[in-house]
Write a protein that holds these residues in place. Structure first.
Motif, mmCIF file in Angstrom:
data_model
loop_
_atom_site.group_PDB
_atom_site.id
_atom_site.type_symbol
_atom_site.label_atom_id
_atom_site.label_comp_id
_atom_site.label_asym_id
_atom_site.label_seq_id
_atom_site.Cartn_x
_atom_site.Cartn_y
_atom_site.Cartn_z
ATOM 1 N N ALA A 118 0.814 -1.206 0.000
ATOM 2 C CA ALA A 118 0.000 0.000 0.000
ATOM 3 C C ALA A 118 0.855 1.268 0.000
ATOM 4 O O ALA A 118 0.365 2.347 -0.304
ATOM 5 C CB ALA A 118 -0.929 0.007 1.215
ATOM 6 N N SER A 119 2.133 1.149 0.349
ATOM 7 C CA SER A 119 3.014 2.314 0.411
ATOM 8 C C SER A 119 3.504 2.764 -0.962
ATOM 9 O O SER A 119 4.052 3.861 -1.090
ATOM 10 C CB SER A 119 4.230 2.012 1.295
ATOM 11 N N ALA A 120 3.309 1.941 -1.976
ATOM 12 C CA ALA A 120 3.831 2.269 -3.311
ATOM 13 C C ALA A 120 3.267 3.591 -3.822
ATOM 14 O O ALA A 120 4.008 4.427 -4.366
ATOM 15 C CB ALA A 120 3.509 1.141 -4.285
ATOM 16 N N GLU A 121 1.975 3.800 -3.632
ATOM 17 C CA GLU A 121 1.358 5.041 -4.086
ATOM 18 C C GLU A 121 1.878 6.239 -3.288
ATOM 19 O O GLU A 121 2.091 7.323 -3.830
ATOM 20 C CB GLU A 121 -0.163 4.944 -3.964
ATOM 21 N N MET A 122 2.126 6.010 -2.003
ATOM 22 C CA MET A 122 2.677 7.070 -1.157
ATOM 23 C C MET A 122 4.067 7.466 -1.638
ATOM 24 O O MET A 122 4.413 8.648 -1.718
ATOM 25 C CB MET A 122 2.737 6.564 0.294
ATOM 26 N N LEU A 123 4.876 6.492 -1.987
ATOM 27 C CA LEU A 123 6.223 6.779 -2.467
ATOM 28 C C LEU A 123 6.196 7.524 -3.797
ATOM 29 O O LEU A 123 7.058 8.370 -4.058
ATOM 30 C CB LEU A 123 7.018 5.481 -2.606
ATOM 31 N N SER A 124 5.205 7.231 -4.610
ATOM 32 C CA SER A 124 5.046 7.959 -5.868
ATOM 33 C C SER A 124 4.785 9.438 -5.606
ATOM 34 O O SER A 124 5.342 10.317 -6.281
ATOM 35 C CB SER A 124 3.905 7.343 -6.683
ATOM 36 N N LEU A 125 3.968 9.725 -4.587
ATOM 37 C CA LEU A 125 3.684 11.116 -4.230
ATOM 38 C C LEU A 125 4.932 11.800 -3.662
ATOM 39 O O LEU A 125 5.171 12.987 -3.915
ATOM 40 C CB LEU A 125 2.544 11.184 -3.215
ATOM 41 N N VAL A 126 5.735 11.059 -2.886
ATOM 42 C CA VAL A 126 6.989 11.619 -2.356
ATOM 43 C C VAL A 126 7.921 11.995 -3.506
ATOM 44 O O VAL A 126 8.505 13.091 -3.526
ATOM 45 C CB VAL A 126 7.677 10.620 -1.401
ATOM 46 N N ASN A 127 8.064 11.111 -4.470
ATOM 47 C CA ASN A 127 8.933 11.398 -5.614
ATOM 48 C C ASN A 127 8.422 12.583 -6.423
ATOM 49 O O ASN A 127 9.214 13.388 -6.929
ATOM 50 C CB ASN A 127 9.046 10.154 -6.501
ATOM 51 N N GLU A 128 7.117 12.689 -6.547
ATOM 52 C CA GLU A 128 6.527 13.838 -7.241
ATOM 53 C C GLU A 128 6.854 15.136 -6.497
ATOM 54 O O GLU A 128 7.228 16.139 -7.108
ATOM 55 C CB GLU A 128 5.012 13.644 -7.329
ATOM 56 N N ALA A 129 6.731 15.114 -5.162
ATOM 57 C CA ALA A 129 7.020 16.309 -4.363
ATOM 58 C C ALA A 129 8.478 16.709 -4.469
ATOM 59 O O ALA A 129 8.816 17.901 -4.413
ATOM 60 C CB ALA A 129 6.640 16.058 -2.899
ATOM 61 N N ARG A 130 9.363 15.723 -4.642
ATOM 62 C CA ARG A 130 10.799 16.025 -4.716
ATOM 63 C C ARG A 130 11.173 16.770 -5.992
ATOM 64 O O ARG A 130 12.266 17.329 -6.078
ATOM 65 C CB ARG A 130 11.598 14.728 -4.597
ATOM 66 N N ILE A 131 10.301 16.786 -6.974
ATOM 67 C CA ILE A 131 10.543 17.606 -8.160
ATOM 68 C C ILE A 131 10.590 19.082 -7.755
ATOM 69 O O ILE A 131 11.409 19.860 -8.261
ATOM 70 C CB ILE A 131 9.438 17.371 -9.216
ATOM 71 N N TYR A 132 9.722 19.437 -6.808
ATOM 72 C CA TYR A 132 9.651 20.824 -6.331
ATOM 73 C C TYR A 132 10.458 21.030 -5.059
ATOM 74 O O TYR A 132 10.921 22.144 -4.797
ATOM 75 C CB TYR A 132 8.181 21.201 -6.069
ATOM 76 N N ARG A 133 10.629 19.954 -4.267
ATOM 77 C CA ARG A 133 11.361 20.025 -3.008
ATOM 78 C C ARG A 133 12.419 18.934 -2.989
ATOM 79 O O ARG A 133 12.274 17.928 -2.300
ATOM 80 C CB ARG A 133 10.399 19.837 -1.827
ATOM 81 N N PRO A 134 13.517 19.095 -3.755
ATOM 82 C CA PRO A 134 14.519 18.026 -3.824
ATOM 83 C C PRO A 134 15.168 17.723 -2.483
ATOM 84 O O PRO A 134 15.743 16.639 -2.302
ATOM 85 C CB PRO A 134 15.548 18.573 -4.832
ATOM 86 N N GLU A 135 15.081 18.652 -1.534
ATOM 87 C CA GLU A 135 15.691 18.437 -0.221
ATOM 88 C C GLU A 135 14.787 17.649 0.723
ATOM 89 O O GLU A 135 15.173 17.347 1.873
ATOM 90 C CB GLU A 135 16.042 19.787 0.411
ATOM 91 N N LEU A 136 13.569 17.305 0.285
ATOM 92 C CA LEU A 136 12.623 16.586 1.134
ATOM 93 C C LEU A 136 13.202 15.236 1.568
ATOM 94 O O LEU A 136 13.652 14.445 0.747
ATOM 95 C CB LEU A 136 11.308 16.369 0.373
ATOM 96 N N VAL A 137 13.181 14.978 2.879
ATOM 97 C CA VAL A 137 13.670 13.716 3.447
ATOM 98 C C VAL A 137 12.464 12.861 3.827
ATOM 99 O O VAL A 137 11.479 13.364 4.367
ATOM 100 C CB VAL A 137 14.553 13.969 4.683
ATOM 101 N N ALA A 138 12.533 11.564 3.560
ATOM 102 C CA ALA A 138 11.449 10.646 3.916
ATOM 103 C C ALA A 138 12.023 9.405 4.572
ATOM 104 O O ALA A 138 13.124 8.963 4.234
ATOM 105 C CB ALA A 138 10.634 10.271 2.681
ATOM 106 N N ARG A 139 11.270 8.858 5.530
ATOM 107 C CA ARG A 139 11.657 7.626 6.207
ATOM 108 C C ARG A 139 10.407 6.806 6.523
ATOM 109 O O ARG A 139 9.355 7.350 6.851
ATOM 110 C CB ARG A 139 12.373 7.924 7.544
ATOM 111 N N PHE A 140 10.553 5.483 6.443
ATOM 112 C CA PHE A 140 9.523 4.595 6.969
ATOM 113 C C PHE A 140 9.688 4.500 8.482
ATOM 114 O O PHE A 140 10.807 4.572 9.004
ATOM 115 C CB PHE A 140 9.659 3.190 6.378
ATOM 116 N N VAL A 141 8.564 4.308 9.184
ATOM 117 C CA VAL A 141 8.582 4.030 10.624
ATOM 118 C C VAL A 141 7.795 2.757 10.851
ATOM 119 O O VAL A 141 6.610 2.676 10.499
ATOM 120 C CB VAL A 141 7.935 5.167 11.442
ATOM 121 N N LEU A 142 8.430 1.756 11.424
ATOM 122 C CA LEU A 142 7.755 0.500 11.718
ATOM 123 C C LEU A 142 6.970 0.677 13.021
ATOM 124 O O LEU A 142 7.550 0.896 14.088
ATOM 125 C CB LEU A 142 8.776 -0.626 11.837
#
Length: 217
Positions: A118-142
């Motif tokens: 289910a996280s695949a779509e979320m990661l797609s949105l993160v990559n899209e945001a990085r086009i405008y915010r290349p410095e955006l940091v993301a991490r999974f939390v278990l």
């Protein structure tokens, strides 16, 4: 620092982690505002319950479930040390706005293959945001995991190969979180030595390390 808890899948514990991250920072003397960007308003409900219980205000909670979040959150951040965003499930415009507002995105997942898929779509949105915010940091939390189970270990190992990676600090499935929430409290206000409180402390330490890394040259 603006930290957003986001995952399009519901039930991953975004609100709990958002409340506890804000609460831990406040307990350490930081000025914190939590933005409830989930139309369900669970963080706002928690805050109102705290008022009914006549408990002191640890941090501010404001409702801001609209897609202008990326313009309004930085303004709120001027007056505090940290902004924590409790994000919505499956509201694409609001999710994108939260991503554009954040310095760090935390993606809570449970130890289950379903959460990984289910996280695949979320990661797609993160990559899209990085086009405008290349410095955006993301991490999974278990989250909501029993650390010694095979499934939790396998989930952590699978996410270790991902970009973004998974944090080493994990949060267990603990009744203490729900029991404290019923009265608008945090676990640390009931028993600061509890395992749940220690886990939140370790998670906050690791997030602070990421923030320090971002601010260093």
């Amino acid at each position: 620092m603006i930290v957003a808890l986001l995952n399009q899948k519901g039930g991953t514990g975004k609100t709990t982690l958002a409340l506890y991250l804000a609460g831990e920072w406040a307990q350490r003397g930081h000025r914190v505002t939590l933005i409830d960007a989930d139309p369900q308003g669970s963080a706002l409900d928690w805050s109102e319950q705290r008022v009914r219980e006549h408990l002191p205000r640890r941090f501010g909670v404001v409702g801001l479930a609209r897609d202008t979040l990326h313009r309004e959150a930085p303004e709120l951040a001027r007056n505090v040390d940290h902004i924590v965003i409790d994000g919505p499930p499956r509201v694409a415009g609001l999710m994108r706005s939260a991503l554009l507002a954040a310095d760090l995105v935390l993606i809570p997942v449970q130890p289950s293959p379903l959460d990984g898929w289910a996280s695949a779509e979320m990661l797609s949105l993160v990559n899209e945001a990085r086009i405008y915010r290349p410095e955006l940091v993301a991490r999974f939390v278990l989250n909501r995991c029993a650390a010694r189970t095979v499934l939790a270990r396998e989930t952590a190992e699978a996410l270790a190969d991902h970009d973004p990676p998974v944090l080493s600090a994990t949060v267990g499935q603990r009744i203490a979180f729900a029991a404290a929430a019923q009265t608008g409290r945090l676990v640390s206000e009931i028993d600061n030595a509890a395992a749940a409180a220690r886990e939140i402390g370790a998670l906050t330490d690791q997030i602070a390390g990421i923030g320090a890394g971002k601010s260093s040259p």
